[in-house]
Design a protein around this motif. Structure first.
Motif, PDB file in Angstrom:
ATOM      1  N   VAL A 113       4.835  47.064  82.487  1.00  0.00           N
ATOM      2  CA  VAL A 113       5.984  47.677  83.351  1.00  0.00           C
ATOM      3  C   VAL A 113       5.542  49.145  83.881  1.00  0.00           C
ATOM      4  N   ASN A 114       5.989  49.961  82.901  1.00  0.00           N
ATOM      5  CA  ASN A 114       5.626  51.730  82.661  1.00  0.00           C
ATOM      6  C   ASN A 114       4.809  51.591  83.975  1.00  0.00           C
ATOM      7  N   LEU A 115       3.397  51.486  83.920  1.00  0.00           N
ATOM      8  CA  LEU A 115       2.178  51.387  84.681  1.00  0.00           C
ATOM      9  C   LEU A 115       2.610  50.784  86.655  1.00  0.00           C
ATOM     10  N   PHE A 116       3.484  50.131  86.124  1.00  0.00           N
ATOM     11  CA  PHE A 116       3.856  49.526  87.210  1.00  0.00           C
ATOM     12  C   PHE A 116       4.750  50.708  88.179  1.00  0.00           C
ATOM     13  N   LEU A 117       6.054  51.111  87.328  1.00  0.00           N
ATOM     14  CA  LEU A 117       6.797  52.102  88.001  1.00  0.00           C
ATOM     15  C   LEU A 117       5.922  53.580  88.171  1.00  0.00           C
ATOM     16  N   ILE A 118       5.278  54.145  86.722  1.00  0.00           N
ATOM     17  CA  ILE A 118       4.300  54.962  87.571  1.00  0.00           C
ATOM     18  C   ILE A 118       3.219  54.666  89.245  1.00  0.00           C
ATOM     19  N   ALA A 119       3.028  53.439  88.844  1.00  0.00           N
ATOM     20  CA  ALA A 119       2.529  53.638  90.304  1.00  0.00           C
ATOM     21  C   ALA A 119       3.196  53.651  91.653  1.00  0.00           C
ATOM     22  N   LEU A 120       4.883  53.510  91.667  1.00  0.00           N
ATOM     23  CA  LEU A 120       5.864  52.992  92.080  1.00  0.00           C
ATOM     24  C   LEU A 120       6.094  54.883  93.013  1.00  0.00           C
ATOM     25  N   ALA A 121       6.552  55.361  92.099  1.00  0.00           N
ATOM     26  CA  ALA A 121       7.015  56.665  91.899  1.00  0.00           C
ATOM     27  C   ALA A 121       5.064  57.445  92.697  1.00  0.00           C
ATOM     28  N   THR A 122       4.616  57.731  92.099  1.00  0.00           N
ATOM     29  CA  THR A 122       3.195  57.836  92.520  1.00  0.00           C
ATOM     30  C   THR A 122       3.047  57.789  94.694  1.00  0.00           C
ATOM     31  N   HIS A 123       3.336  56.483  94.989  1.00  0.00           N
ATOM     32  CA  HIS A 123       2.950  55.776  96.172  1.00  0.00           C
ATOM     33  C   HIS A 123       4.446  56.501  97.153  1.00  0.00           C
ATOM     34  N   GLN A 124       5.234  57.050  96.732  1.00  0.00           N
ATOM     35  CA  GLN A 124       6.508  57.419  96.884  1.00  0.00           C
ATOM     36  C   GLN A 124       6.666  59.393  96.848  1.00  0.00           C
ATOM     37  N   GLY A 125       5.779  59.462  96.549  1.00  0.00           N
ATOM     38  CA  GLY A 125       5.581  60.862  96.268  1.00  0.00           C
ATOM     39  C   GLY A 125       6.460  61.846  94.866  1.00  0.00           C
ATOM     40  N   ARG A 126       6.885  60.971  94.193  1.00  0.00           N
ATOM     41  CA  ARG A 126       8.004  61.590  93.083  1.00  0.00           C
ATOM     42  C   ARG A 126       7.428  61.103  92.444  1.00  0.00           C
ATOM     43  N   HIS A 127       8.375  61.880  90.625  1.00  0.00           N
ATOM     44  CA  HIS A 127       8.276  61.552  89.722  1.00  0.00           C
ATOM     45  C   HIS A 127       8.835  60.939  88.525  1.00  0.00           C
ATOM     46  N   TRP A 128       9.975  59.783  89.359  1.00  0.00           N
ATOM     47  CA  TRP A 128      11.394  59.754  87.667  1.00  0.00           C
ATOM     48  C   TRP A 128      10.972  59.106  87.726  1.00  0.00           C
TER      49      TRP A 128
END
Length: 94
Positions: free
Chosen positions: A35-50
């Motif tokens: 789940v956290n790998l997915f969230l990191i990929a999603l946040a990185t794609h958005q240019g954010r670090h949440w």
């Protein structure tokens, strides 16, 4: 109740409980990573670090789970190997 005070059927039950707790931690850790790998990929794609915030919060929960599974409960398939290890440890303690 100490291991040497536990009857043989009680040892089996305790070994199953310990092996189940440790297997549960492995499952929890695997889901945490996925789940956290997915969230990191999603946040990185958005240019954010949440994504670091849910990872840290959930990581704390995973740490508590590890403490219970590995420290509070000392001592073929992964479940079968863990179960056998717990049986042997309990038999030696008799």
């Amino acid at each position: 109740m100490h291991c040497h005070d536990t009857p043989p059927d009680g040892i089996e039950q305790l070994a199953r409980k310990r092996a189940g707790a440790k297997l549960g931690w492995y499952i929890h850790a695997s889901i945490y990573i996925a789940v956290n790998l997915f969230l990191i990929a999603l946040a990185t794609h958005q240019g954010r670090h949440w994504a670091v915030f849910p990872a840290l919060g959930w990581g704390l929960g995973l740490l508590v789970h590890a403490t219970v599974a590995w420290l509070a409960m000392p001592g073929g398939s992964l479940y079968a190997r863990l179960l056998q290890r717990e049986r042997e440890a309990l038999q030696r303690a008799k």
